[in-house]
Design an enzyme around this catalytic site. Structure first.
Site, PDB file in Angstrom:
ATOM      1  N   LYS A  42       0.843  -1.186   0.000  1.00 24.61           N
ATOM      2  CA  LYS A  42       0.000   0.000   0.000  1.00 24.61           C
ATOM      3  C   LYS A  42       0.885   1.245   0.000  1.00 24.61           C
ATOM      4  CE  LYS A  42      -4.608   0.601   1.937  1.00 24.61           C
ATOM      5  NZ  LYS A  42      -5.456   0.252   3.065  1.00 24.61           N
ATOM      6  N   SER A 129      -9.479   8.919   5.095  1.00 23.83           N
ATOM      7  CA  SER A 129      -8.141   9.464   4.893  1.00 23.83           C
ATOM      8  C   SER A 129      -7.944   9.810   3.421  1.00 23.83           C
ATOM      9  CB  SER A 129      -7.083   8.441   5.318  1.00 23.83           C
ATOM     10  OG  SER A 129      -7.238   8.108   6.672  1.00 23.83           O
TER      11      SER A 129
HETATM   12  P1  ADP Z   1      -7.597   0.443   6.500  1.00 24.38           P
HETATM   13  O1  ADP Z   1      -6.557   0.650   5.451  1.00 24.38           O
HETATM   14  O2  ADP Z   1      -7.371  -0.765   7.351  1.00 24.38           O
HETATM   15  O3  ADP Z   1      -9.032   0.557   6.026  1.00 24.38           O
HETATM   16  P2  ADP Z   1      -7.978   3.039   7.725  1.00 24.38           P
HETATM   17  O4  ADP Z   1      -6.944   3.838   8.450  1.00 24.38           O
HETATM   18  O5  ADP Z   1      -8.511   3.619   6.465  1.00 24.38           O
HETATM   19  O6  ADP Z   1      -7.309   1.635   7.506  1.00 24.38           O
HETATM   20  O7  ADP Z   1      -9.200   2.735   8.682  1.00 24.38           O
HETATM   21  C1  ADP Z   1      -9.055   2.011   9.878  1.00 24.38           C
HETATM   22  C2  ADP Z   1     -10.431   1.640  10.412  1.00 24.38           C
HETATM   23  O8  ADP Z   1     -11.161   2.823  10.721  1.00 24.38           O
HETATM   24  C3  ADP Z   1     -11.310   0.861   9.447  1.00 24.38           C
HETATM   25  O9  ADP Z   1     -12.092  -0.050  10.192  1.00 24.38           O
HETATM   26  C4  ADP Z   1     -12.199   1.929   8.851  1.00 24.38           C
HETATM   27  O10 ADP Z   1     -13.416   1.393   8.393  1.00 24.38           O
HETATM   28  C5  ADP Z   1     -12.412   2.820  10.051  1.00 24.38           C
HETATM   29  N1  ADP Z   1     -12.760   4.192   9.679  1.00 24.38           N
HETATM   30  C6  ADP Z   1     -12.087   5.026   8.867  1.00 24.38           C
HETATM   31  N2  ADP Z   1     -12.712   6.218   8.764  1.00 24.38           N
HETATM   32  C7  ADP Z   1     -13.831   6.140   9.543  1.00 24.38           C
HETATM   33  C8  ADP Z   1     -14.921   7.022   9.848  1.00 24.38           C
HETATM   34  N3  ADP Z   1     -15.001   8.220   9.304  1.00 24.38           N
HETATM   35  N4  ADP Z   1     -15.885   6.569  10.668  1.00 24.38           N
HETATM   36  C9  ADP Z   1     -15.816   5.325  11.196  1.00 24.38           C
HETATM   37  N5  ADP Z   1     -14.834   4.446  10.947  1.00 24.38           N
HETATM   38  C10 ADP Z   1     -13.852   4.834  10.129  1.00 24.38           C
END
Ligand code: ADP
Length: 163
Positions: A42, A129
């Site tokens: 990634k 993100s």
């Molecule tokens: P990944 O690459 O594992 O998806 P992220 O950093 O994007 O990692 O997200 C980590 C966790 O946080 C995941 O379970 C994702 O669904 C959750 N998440 C991300 N943004 C939000 C949000 N705005 N509200 C609730 N959960 C979120």
């Protein structure tokens, strides 16, 4: 027994949506270990060190939170940390399929570790993100969606990319 949950993710960068899940996770568990997953496949905008620093800063006022990194099998890591749960957040139906698959695989690998899902707060439903990085790249205002230290870091990052 202390109830510990692992909250794994890329956190590239951490957003207020993540912080909301951590805060609510702390209402259920005695301790939450926020762990940056090292995934060489990634491409991340921020280095591991930068992501760690932003997480630490964003959670300065949180109690019972640990920040860590890991590579390898999540369930092995959870066991090593004496955690019984993996915490994840769900925003939309589109998150569901992947999360379901991962939860079933993790359960197959280690039945004693439970996956726990929290629905996003309505305010954070469109916060991710990647969308924040897109907006920040072109100078969009991301105030209120990320902690201040993350906003500053994003501005610095894109300023030096453009410059
Ligand atoms: P990944 O690459 O594992 O998806 P992220 O950093 O994007 O990692 O997200 C980590 C966790 O946080 C995941 O379970 C994702 O669904 C959750 N998440 C991300 N943004 C939000 C949000 N705005 N509200 C609730 N959960 C979120």
């Amino acid at each position: 027994m202390e109830h510990v949950a692992i909250y794994p993710g890329s956190f590239d960068p951490v957003t207020n949506g993540h912080l909301d899940i951590i805060e609510r996770g702390l209402a259920i568990f005695d301790k939450v270990i926020v762990t940056i997953l090292i995934n060489p496949n990634k491409q991340a905008l921020f280095t591991l060190e930068e992501r760690l620093e932003m997480l630490h800063k964003s959670m300065e006022n949180f109690k019972n939170v640990e920040v860590d990194t890991f590579s390898g099998l999540l369930v092995d890591y959870a066991q090593q940390k004496k955690a019984h749960a993996i915490l994840r957040g769900l925003r939309a139906v589109s998150d569901f399929e992947y999360e379901f698959q991962m939860a079933l695989m993790n359960r197959r690998l280690r039945r004693e570790i439970q996956s726990v899902f929290l629905m996003t707060g309505l305010r954070w439903i469109f916060t991710s993100s990647s969308i924040i990085k897109e907006a920040a790249r072109f100078g969009g205002d991301i105030s209120g969606m990320v902690p201040d230290c993350v906003k500053t870091k994003l501005e610095e990052k894109f300023l030096c990319k453009l410059g």
